[in-house]
Design a protein around this motif. Structure first.
Motif, PDB file in Angstrom:
ATOM      1  N   THR A  93      -3.147  -2.583  -2.656  1.00 57.02           N
ATOM      2  CA  THR A  93      -3.508  -3.838  -3.307  1.00 57.02           C
ATOM      3  C   THR A  93      -3.977  -4.822  -2.247  1.00 57.02           C
ATOM      4  O   THR A  93      -3.679  -4.685  -1.071  1.00 57.02           O
TER       5      THR A  93
ATOM      6  N   ASP B  49      -2.478   4.302  -3.460  1.00 57.46           N
ATOM      7  CA  ASP B  49      -3.014   3.026  -3.942  1.00 57.46           C
ATOM      8  C   ASP B  49      -2.708   1.899  -2.962  1.00 57.46           C
ATOM      9  O   ASP B  49      -1.666   1.904  -2.291  1.00 57.46           O
TER      10      ASP B  49
ATOM     11  N   SER C 134       0.838  -1.199   0.000  1.00 61.78           N
ATOM     12  CA  SER C 134       0.000   0.000   0.000  1.00 61.78           C
ATOM     13  C   SER C 134       0.869   1.244   0.000  1.00 61.78           C
ATOM     14  O   SER C 134       2.008   1.243   0.454  1.00 61.78           O
TER      15      SER C 134
ATOM     16  N   LYS D  12      -7.413  -3.922  -6.116  1.00 61.44           N
ATOM     17  CA  LYS D  12      -6.746  -2.640  -5.967  1.00 61.44           C
ATOM     18  C   LYS D  12      -7.745  -1.640  -5.397  1.00 61.44           C
ATOM     19  O   LYS D  12      -8.938  -1.674  -5.725  1.00 61.44           O
TER      20      LYS D  12
END
Length: 887
Positions: A80, A78, A74, A95
């Motif tokens: 994941t 963003d 992270s 995501k």
């Protein structure tokens, strides 16, 4: 707007407070969206979660398929995640990203290993709190978007909360028409092998924001620099046994006097306790001796013996499992219990005895009619529990009385006293988590296939309804507030009185509680529980309790207050924020400080242990004795609570229940702002209704200047902090920390990283994001004058790789400045109470500067007079020497 009216004379006045509220929208700045640890989504208004979610997947015929999601790499922008739905053979990669300050986008890439047909499917389920007080009464009902694209909820003039998918999904619907439960099924009934992708965007009102995840707030989870095995399982880092008088029982039997517990000599007493349960009872005597000593040193003066009779899952219990009935005591187990009581007694630790917890009744108990239907919930060869049934089955009631007779008349071979005649036994519980007003009354309904017990139940309910002019059908609707709660309260009360009278006939001299306020019970369960000499509560918390906004949401502390009936002592035989909750280290000081403010009488952690006392290979959920995340801070909490370092509240409020609120509505802390906002401010109790149907509910009328308040009023005042009327406690729920500022204990805990907190005689500048740091006087002098001060600093604690021991614990980093006389040094303490070499500190402006982590890392330190000793003798010196005079 609040309108006050005083009634009564000068010697006995009651202030009635009526509150008028005007609906209003929440402002946009109050809105946040947060990613859950399980990759769910949560929407908060004013810190109160108004939208929660979770993943739901089913195979054919509604077979639950399970879903697990884990956050991966992270960044601020963003994140994941990965996951799987094992029951359907689905692998998920995903995501999470933000395209605007008030927008959060989830993308799931779902890979199916094979074709699936005729399944139910799955996706994400949203739970909306449509009437949450944080919404100000201004929110409309949610609506579904066209073409199965999501949903919309108008909540603010600055805009709605919108959940929208990038394309039509399989189905979006209100579950059974419930507008507060929306299912968005992005996996349909038929799935082709291969990969599919779906995205969802959550949009908040303008001005809303994305909250940092807990992982981001805590920072690195790298444990390479953490302490290993800092807490010893069979020794204490400190010795607070000086708090205990010996032996326990020295001042006679404990009695209830008003809302206090007192000894026969009139002295008031507070108990800081724990539970010894299940497998922890039948252990080697050497372990009993060692743990009794450790318990006293940690600051406890009470232990409850629990699951002593749970024959269904505990290896050996006080009931002999080798018999065809459940009516014989196991002599060997009773011998260990005797020895526990003796060893604790010798060290000034009192005992609480449960009478019925998990006993399984057997064929040989001759229960007769009704036993066969009970066995549907039991197990062949073992037996069945009697919870719920005991209220409607005279034979079970008699068997319970017979056990109480045998148990309490058992003579301890080491003290030569029957349990009922031992003043070290300070309290009894008749039956654990066993009520019919909220939990087990439904067992008696016709559709539960218990015809014998149903006949007794229906006859009694009809007779009660006829006697009081109530609707018979409504009197049997046990699952909802209404006349059924009046009947169940009455029936439970009369059973309680029979059990209490039988104990009195045996010669029991100490307070007895019948059962508990537990498991989310509403206030219709309180009157029958309050029929005993002491009221008991069970309350379990979860992470982030210090961040709960009491204006809109309850936590485990406010639930305890729901059991505080006016004029009755209050015990809390079970409280915990159980492992592995990351911030469980904040719980002991929180419970201790509010308990002291409120004057609650006996908090007990669940459990000290329910496993044996050898060196553990894993940290158990219900055994705190080996958990540095809880036990490290327990001595500081014991000092604060037992000495009365936190003053009793100056003001007292009593929330008035009437017949409507007590029995016809779901009165609970979640919809009682007065209770939630008063519990950390002033003393608050419940004034129970006096109803015409119940001829026993007239006791407990408040006198003096006790205030009657409307149940849903905000007492916090302006800002985001609730403060005690003593000025000693404060909790900032937006920042998520608590400050305890008394003469002899000064502590800060929660999200204190980066905050500069100035207290009466100490200051804290802690770098660790979340921690609990306490400064405690040990010699009774105020901080600033004390020459013996305990410093405790704890943060996260977690098992080693694979979930195994040793426990690893995070060093707290930062600076503490503590006022004190000249000539003190810092002495680190090991987990077994050994002193390390002293550290000379900088002394400026009358304060010592303590840098953490110190040169020799640990969670415990003494700030004490310099000692002249041979440094080669350091390993033989123990902490208790600091309680001796220094010449």
């Amino acid at each position: 707007m609040a309108v006050r009216k005083s009634i009564g004379n000068a010697n006995s006045s009651v202030i009635l407070i009526f509150v008028l509220t005007v609906p209003c929208y929440a402002v946009a700045a109050d809105w946040q969206v947060r990613i859950g640890d399980d990759i769910s989504v949560e929407v908060l208004c004013g810190g109160s979660p108004v939208v929660r979610s979770g993943y739901v997947f089913w195979g054919a015929n509604w077979k639950y398929a399970g879903a697990r999601m884990e956050l991966g790499e992270s960044s601020a922008a963003d994140k994941t995640f990965t996951g799987q739905v094992a029951g359907l053979g689905l692998e998920i990669e995903g995501k999470i990203a933000s395209s605007a300050a008030n927008k959060l986008k989830y993308t799931w890439a779902i890979n199916a290993r094979e074709d699936l047909s005729n399944i139910i499917g799955g996706g994400i389920e949203f739970r909306l709190s449509l009437d949450d007080p944080s919404l100000g009464g201004g929110a409309s009902e949610p609506v579904l978007l066209a073409d199965n694209r999501g949903w919309r909820w108008d909540v603010s003039p600055e805009g709605p909360v919108v959940v929208e998918f990038d394309k039509p999904i399989a189905n979006v619907y209100f579950e059974r028409g419930n507008k507060g439960q929306i299912r968005a099924m992005f996996v349909g009934q038929n799935v082709s092998q291969g990969r599919q992708t779906v995205s969802m965007t959550i949009t908040l009102p303008q001005g809303g924001s994305i909250a940092r995840t807990l992982g981001e707030r805590y920072g690195s989870a790298d444990t390479a620099g953490w302490f290993s095995d800092a807490l010893q399982h069979d020794a204490s880092p400190v010795d607070l046994s000086f708090l205990n008088h010996t032996p326990a029982g020295k001042f006679g039997f404990v009695k209830a006097r008003g809302d206090k517990l007192v000894f026969e000599n009139g002295g008031e007493v507070r108990f800081w306790g724990g539970n010894i349960a299940a497998y922890a009872i039948y252990v080697d005597k050497s372990q009993i001796e060692a743990q009794a000593e450790r318990i006293a040193r940690l600051g406890y003066n009470l232990m409850r013996f629990h699951h002593h009779d749970s024959t269904g899952w505990v290896g050996r219990t006080v009931i002999d499992k080798n018999r065809a009935d459940s009516q014989h005591l196991d002599d060997e187990v009773m011998d260990r219990l005797d020895y526990w009581i003796k060893c604790l007694r010798d060290r000034g630790v009192y005992v609480w005895l449960d009478l019925h917890v998990g006993r399984l009744f057997k064929d040989g108990d001759d229960i007769g009619e009704g036993f066969e239907e009970m066995m549907r919930r039991g197990k062949a060869g073992q037996g069945t529990e009697g919870k719920g049934y005991c209220y409607f089955n005279p034979r079970i009631e008699q068997l319970m009385k017979d056990f109480n007779d045998k148990y309490l008349n058992h003579v301890n071979k080491y003290t030569h006293l029957a349990y009922k005649d031992d003043p070290a036994v300070m309290g009894l519980l008749i039956t654990n988590e066993n009520d019919i007003t909220s939990h087990f009354g439904n067992l008696m309904l016709a559709d539960k296939n218990n015809p014998y017990h149903n006949r007794i139940f229906e006859a009694a309910a009809r007779a009660f309804a006829e006697a009081h002019g109530l609707d018979a059908g409504g009197t049997m609707r046990t699952w909802e507030p209404g006349p059924s709660k009046l009947f169940l309260a009455d029936w439970e009360y009369r059973w309680n009185r029979r059990m209490l009278d039988a104990l009195k006939a045996l010669g029991v001299k100490v307070p007895v509680t019948t059962t508990q306020m537990w498991g989310g019970m509403s206030l219709f369960g309180l009157p029958s529980v309050a029929s005993s000499g002491i009221i008991d509560v069970h309350s379990y918390g979860s992470a982030e309790a210090l961040s709960v906004n009491p204006r809109f949401k309850d936590n485990y502390i406010s639930y305890i207050a729901a059991g505080a009936a006016w004029g009755k002592p209050l015990s809390i035989t079970e409280w915990n924020v159980p492992f592995p909750a990351v911030d469980r280290f904040t719980a002991p000081m929180y419970v201790a400080s509010v308990s002291a403010l409120q004057g609650w009488d006996a908090p007990m952690i669940y459990n000290y242990s329910q496993q044996t006392f050898g060196k553990p290979s894993r940290q158990g959920t219900w055994s705190t004795f080996s958990d540095v995340g809880i036990t490290a801070i327990m001595p500081a909490a014991a000092l604060l609570y037992r000495r009365g370092d936190v003053s009793a509240a100056k003001e007292q409020y009593c929330i008035a229940m009437d017949r409507q609120k007590q029995y016809m509505e779901d009165s609970h802390p979640r919809n009682m702002a007065s209770l939630r906002t008063l519990v950390e401010r002033s003393k608050v109790t419940i004034y129970m209704a006096d109803t015409k149907e119940l001829d026993w509910d007239t006791a407990g009328r408040p006198g003096g200047a006790v205030r009657l308040v409307e149940a849903d009023r905000d007492f916090t005042g302006p800002g985001d902090t609730v403060r005690s009327d003593t000025g000693e406690l404060a909790r900032d729920w937006m920042k998520g920390y608590q400050v305890i500022d008394t003469a002899r204990t000064q502590a800060v805990q929660g999200w204190i990283g980066g905050e500069k907190l100035e207290l009466k005689a100490s200051s804290f500048n802690i770098a660790t994001p979340k921690a609990a740091v306490a400064v405690s006087s040990l010699d009774g002098a105020t901080i600033g004058r004390s020459s013996r001060v305990l410093i405790t600093a704890v943060a996260r604690a977690a098992p080693s790789a694979g979930g195994r021991m040793p426990m690893l614990s995070e060093p707290v980093k930062g600076e503490i400045r503590i006022a004190g006389p000249r000539g003190l040094e810092l002495v680190p303490l090991t987990g077994d109470g050994m002193e390390m070499e002293g550290i000379e500190l900088q002394y400026t402006g009358g304060r010592y500067i303590v840098e953490l982590p110190a040169e020799r890392g640990t969670h415990w330190f003494l700030l004490a007079k310099r000692r002249w000793y041979d440094k080669s003798d350091l390993q033989s010196r123990q902490y208790f020497s600091f309680f001796c005079p220094v010449f």
